[in-house]
Design an enzyme around this catalytic site. Structure first.
Site, PDB file in Angstrom:
ATOM      1  N   ASP A  64       0.826  -1.195   0.000  1.00  0.00           N
ATOM      2  CA  ASP A  64       0.000   0.000   0.000  1.00  0.00           C
ATOM      3  C   ASP A  64       0.868   1.257   0.000  1.00  0.00           C
ATOM      4  O   ASP A  64       1.616   1.501   0.956  1.00  0.00           O
ATOM      5  CB  ASP A  64      -0.879  -0.061   1.254  1.00  0.00           C
ATOM      6  CG  ASP A  64      -1.914   1.038   1.269  1.00  0.00           C
ATOM      7  OD1 ASP A  64      -2.817   0.992   0.428  1.00  0.00           O
ATOM      8  OD2 ASP A  64      -1.804   1.948   2.113  1.00  0.00           O
ATOM      9  N   THR A  97      -3.251   5.719  -4.320  1.00  0.00           N
ATOM     10  CA  THR A  97      -2.171   6.504  -3.715  1.00  0.00           C
ATOM     11  C   THR A  97      -0.869   6.352  -4.491  1.00  0.00           C
ATOM     12  O   THR A  97      -0.195   7.339  -4.766  1.00  0.00           O
ATOM     13  CB  THR A  97      -1.931   6.095  -2.253  1.00  0.00           C
ATOM     14  OG1 THR A  97      -1.837   4.686  -2.194  1.00  0.00           O
ATOM     15  CG2 THR A  97      -3.067   6.544  -1.373  1.00  0.00           C
ATOM     16  N   THR A  98      -0.543   5.113  -4.842  1.00  0.00           N
ATOM     17  CA  THR A  98       0.698   4.903  -5.574  1.00  0.00           C
ATOM     18  C   THR A  98       0.627   5.629  -6.919  1.00  0.00           C
ATOM     19  O   THR A  98       1.569   6.319  -7.316  1.00  0.00           O
ATOM     20  CB  THR A  98       0.949   3.404  -5.810  1.00  0.00           C
ATOM     21  OG1 THR A  98       0.672   2.714  -4.594  1.00  0.00           O
ATOM     22  CG2 THR A  98       2.369   3.140  -6.220  1.00  0.00           C
ATOM     23  N   ASP A 392      -8.983  -0.341   1.699  1.00  0.00           N
ATOM     24  CA  ASP A 392      -8.959   0.167   0.323  1.00  0.00           C
ATOM     25  C   ASP A 392     -10.218  -0.270  -0.417  1.00  0.00           C
ATOM     26  O   ASP A 392     -10.890   0.533  -1.059  1.00  0.00           O
ATOM     27  CB  ASP A 392      -7.756  -0.408  -0.450  1.00  0.00           C
ATOM     28  CG  ASP A 392      -6.469   0.342  -0.146  1.00  0.00           C
ATOM     29  OD1 ASP A 392      -6.487   1.175   0.784  1.00  0.00           O
ATOM     30  OD2 ASP A 392      -5.461   0.081  -0.820  1.00  0.00           O
TER      31      ASP A 392
HETATM   32  P1  ADP Z   1      -2.674   2.367  -6.166  1.00  0.00           P
HETATM   33  O1  ADP Z   1      -2.034   2.628  -4.826  1.00  0.00           O
HETATM   34  O2  ADP Z   1      -2.428   3.477  -7.098  1.00  0.00           O
HETATM   35  O3  ADP Z   1      -4.106   1.979  -6.071  1.00  0.00           O
HETATM   36  P2  ADP Z   1      -2.227  -0.349  -7.000  1.00  0.00           P
HETATM   37  O4  ADP Z   1      -1.017  -1.158  -6.706  1.00  0.00           O
HETATM   38  O5  ADP Z   1      -3.481  -0.708  -6.311  1.00  0.00           O
HETATM   39  O6  ADP Z   1      -1.849   1.148  -6.747  1.00  0.00           O
HETATM   40  O7  ADP Z   1      -2.447  -0.419  -8.573  1.00  0.00           O
HETATM   41  C1  ADP Z   1      -3.486   0.249  -9.199  1.00  0.00           C
HETATM   42  C2  ADP Z   1      -3.345   0.146 -10.694  1.00  0.00           C
HETATM   43  O8  ADP Z   1      -3.430  -1.215 -11.116  1.00  0.00           O
HETATM   44  C3  ADP Z   1      -4.474   0.884 -11.391  1.00  0.00           C
HETATM   45  O9  ADP Z   1      -3.949   1.595 -12.472  1.00  0.00           O
HETATM   46  C4  ADP Z   1      -5.376  -0.235 -11.860  1.00  0.00           C
HETATM   47  O10 ADP Z   1      -6.130   0.122 -12.980  1.00  0.00           O
HETATM   48  C5  ADP Z   1      -4.371  -1.312 -12.168  1.00  0.00           C
HETATM   49  N1  ADP Z   1      -4.975  -2.645 -12.194  1.00  0.00           N
HETATM   50  C6  ADP Z   1      -5.693  -3.249 -11.247  1.00  0.00           C
HETATM   51  N2  ADP Z   1      -6.100  -4.475 -11.632  1.00  0.00           N
HETATM   52  C7  ADP Z   1      -5.589  -4.661 -12.880  1.00  0.00           C
HETATM   53  C8  ADP Z   1      -5.644  -5.736 -13.831  1.00  0.00           C
HETATM   54  N3  ADP Z   1      -6.301  -6.854 -13.569  1.00  0.00           N
HETATM   55  N4  ADP Z   1      -4.998  -5.569 -15.005  1.00  0.00           N
HETATM   56  C9  ADP Z   1      -4.332  -4.435 -15.272  1.00  0.00           C
HETATM   57  N5  ADP Z   1      -4.235  -3.394 -14.412  1.00  0.00           N
HETATM   58  C10 ADP Z   1      -4.863  -3.502 -13.244  1.00  0.00           C
HETATM   59 MG    MG Z   2      -4.990   0.235  -5.294  1.00  0.00          MG
END
Ligand code: ADP
Ligand code: MG
Length: 540
Positions: A64, A97-98, A392
């Site tokens: 996270d 957030t990331t 989240d």
């Molecule tokens: P954040 O802290 O930004 O939420 P995450 O590690 O949760 O970071 O990653 C979020 C990103 O991953 C978003 O851009 C989301 O659209 C992408 N994402 C989530 N699931 C998938 C998937 N199955 N295939 C491709 N991208 C995905």
């Molecule tokens: Mg996320």
């Protein structure tokens, strides 16, 4: 300058450090970029986790972004501004957030190139502002309505859980999130509101993630005070009392001298009568469950047990309030005031052994606009990370429930925006056009990073992505599992519109704020360059 022998005038305290102009700017940008780089590798389903060890040796394992940044001991002021981006994102959207941090890092990196080409920072800022405004206005057009459809909300939760340790049981956790949000969501004069405070989360180490449950009522981390009391009560009538059930202590220290054994007996009998009187009042109200915020003395416990009243003592104030909300009970201070009207109701109150300890389940509450979730996981680190993933997921579901609009993820919408902004830039012209183009390229950092973290070739994948969008495949995003690009709508990768909107907004604002600084005056003697230079001595 100070001719005629005039001494220089010092307006800053001794020891004050000052960096100005280009060097202030590049220090700030380097620091901000370093922070963004530190969380980049966690982005997306194939992102890796980080193990953070604090000065006390405590360990946190997480994926996270907000948590990583919170745990990092960061000193540099510009770096701290980036952390604010994560905090804002977390507060408003619970997710993304990331992405927000990575995006602001990329915006700054792109502006560095522009500064080198002698584009003035204020022009860059203006271009970024225009681009962000345009991007946000275009977002609506990409929105997909949730139509109050649970199936959509489930996919939103599952997307948020992808890549976290809870990812293995996505569907199971997503179901809990959606049921919880549906239970507590209210429509108030057309405004849809989810108060996440109404979803109480208790975590318990032991068991497996699949032992987690949603309770349509309140879960108390408490056991009944006396083993002689019933373990469970059906059709519970609940009294909530926030004063102690014990003999009142005198305000002053008094000494009672007893000269005759009979006096002692009558003194004790008096105390006993008083306690018995309190318990009689509880019984008279018709209560079969008593939840007390304060202490209950042993004698009272004995009488309550004989009366078959399920009793809990020293309940938390927040639990008392949640109980009041869920069961409809009034919290009573003075036992003399307790009457049947003050009692709350629940279908069942029951003590159950969860892991090592006993917990009390108050279920089947008539006005359960307040629910509890019990999260389980094998070890402390697992439960903690499950908790963060749950926060989240339940957060994004609440956002999607409130706003009713979602977007496809996997970098699909950002790729589309990037394309649209390049077209838009041409209508602006001049140096600002360069800034808008830089902004458009910066948005591609999200699909690019998703590809990189999935072990794909970022250049080939981005080219494929651009081509798909040029061919009108507006939901094309990164296929992190098989490489190449894939339709994110078909893949049900959905995230709330607000998450993306907020990420663009706060990333831009922060980048602009950092770009506008050309003078850093530091009184604390914080070294502006330490650890953030391009020499790579900043490690995660
Ligand atoms: P954040 O802290 O930004 O939420 P995450 O590690 O949760 O970071 O990653 C979020 C990103 O991953 C978003 O851009 C989301 O659209 C992408 N994402 C989530 N699931 C998938 C998937 N199955 N295939 C491709 N991208 C995905
Ligand atoms: Mg996320």
């Amino acid at each position: 300058m100070y001719g005629n022998g005039q001494a220089p005038i010092f307006i800053l305290k001794e020891g004050t450090q000052r960096t100005r102009g280009r060097s202030a700017q590049s220090n700030n940008i380097a620091a901000a970029k370093a922070v963004a780089d530190s969380v980049r590798s966690t982005l997306g389903p194939k992102g890796m986790d980080k193990m953070l060890v604090d000065s006390m040796g405590d360990v946190v394992i997480t994926n996270d972004g907000a948590t990583i940044l919170k745990e990092m001991d960061i000193e540099h002021p510009a770096a701290k501004m980036i952390i604010e981006v994560a905090k804002t994102q977390e507060q408003h959207c619970y997710d993304g957030t990331t992405s927000a941090v990575v995006l602001s890092g990329e915006l700054l990196k792109r502006s560095e190139d522009l500064i080198e080409q002698n584009v003035h920072p204020t022009v860059i800022c203006e271009g970024f502002r225009l681009a962000a405004e345009k991007a946000i206005s275009l977002l609506e057009g990409h929105g997909i309505s949730t139509n109050d459809n649970d199936a959509v909300l489930l996919e939103v939760a599952k997307t948020a859980l992808t890549g976290k340790s809870a990812g293995a049981v996505k569907a199971f956790m997503a179901d809990i999130c959606v049921r919880a949000v549906n239970a507590v969501g209210v429509v108030d004069e057309g405004e849809r509101i989810v108060d996440l405070g109404d979803i109480k989360v208790e975590k318990r180490q032991g068991g497996s993630i699949k032992d987690s449950t949603l309770i349509d009522g309140i879960l108390l981390d408490k056991e009944r005070v006396h083993a002689g009391m019933p373990r469970s009560i059906n059709d519970a009538r609940i009294a909530l009392i926030n004063s102690a059930v014990e003999v009142k202590k005198t305000e002053v220290d008094a000494k009672i001298q007893i000269t005759d054994p009979n006096q002692l007996a009558s003194f004790l009998a008096e105390e006993e009568n008083y306690i018995r009187g309190l318990v009689d009042k509880i019984k008279a109200s018709g209560a079969n469950v008593l939840i007390c915020q304060k202490g209950i003395d042993e004698l009272a416990q004995h009488y309550l047990s004989k009366a078959g009243v399920f009793t809990i003592r020293r309940a938390k104030k927040s639990d008392m309030e949640a109980l009041s909300k869920a069961t409809g009970a009034q919290i009573v201070t003075n036992m003399d005031d307790l009457s049947a009207e003050d009692l709350g109701h629940a279908a069942r109150v029951e003590e159950r052994k969860i892991g090592e300890s006993d917990m009390t389940f108050v279920t089947g509450c008539p006005e359960a606009k307040s629910v509890s979730v019990l999260l389980r996981g094998g070890t402390e680190h697992v439960v903690d990370e499950i908790r963060r993933a749950f926060d989240d997921a339940v957060g994004v579901v609440s956002v999607a429930w409130e706003d009713g609009a979602v977007l496809t993820g996997g970098g699909s919408v950002l790729a589309a925006l990037s394309r649209d902004l390049r077209t838009y830039a041409e209508t602006i012209g001049g140096r600002e056009q360069m800034a808008i183009e830089a902004f458009a390229s910066a948005l591609e950092i999200i699909p690019r990073t998703l590809a990189e973290n999935a072990g794909l070739d970022p250049v080939t994948t981005l080219i494929a992505l651009r081509k798909a969008h040029a061919d009108g495949e507006s939901h094309a995003g990164i296929n992190v599992y098989e490489g190449g690009v894939v339709d994110m709508k078909d893949g049900n990768v959905l995230e709330p519109l607000r998450v993306v909107e907020q990420a663009i907004q706060s990333a831009t604002e922060t980048a602009i704020m950092i770009l506008r600084i050309d003078d850093v005056i530091s009184s604390k003697g914080v070294s502006m360059a330490d650890g953030f230079g391009g020499d790579g001595d900043f490690h995660m």
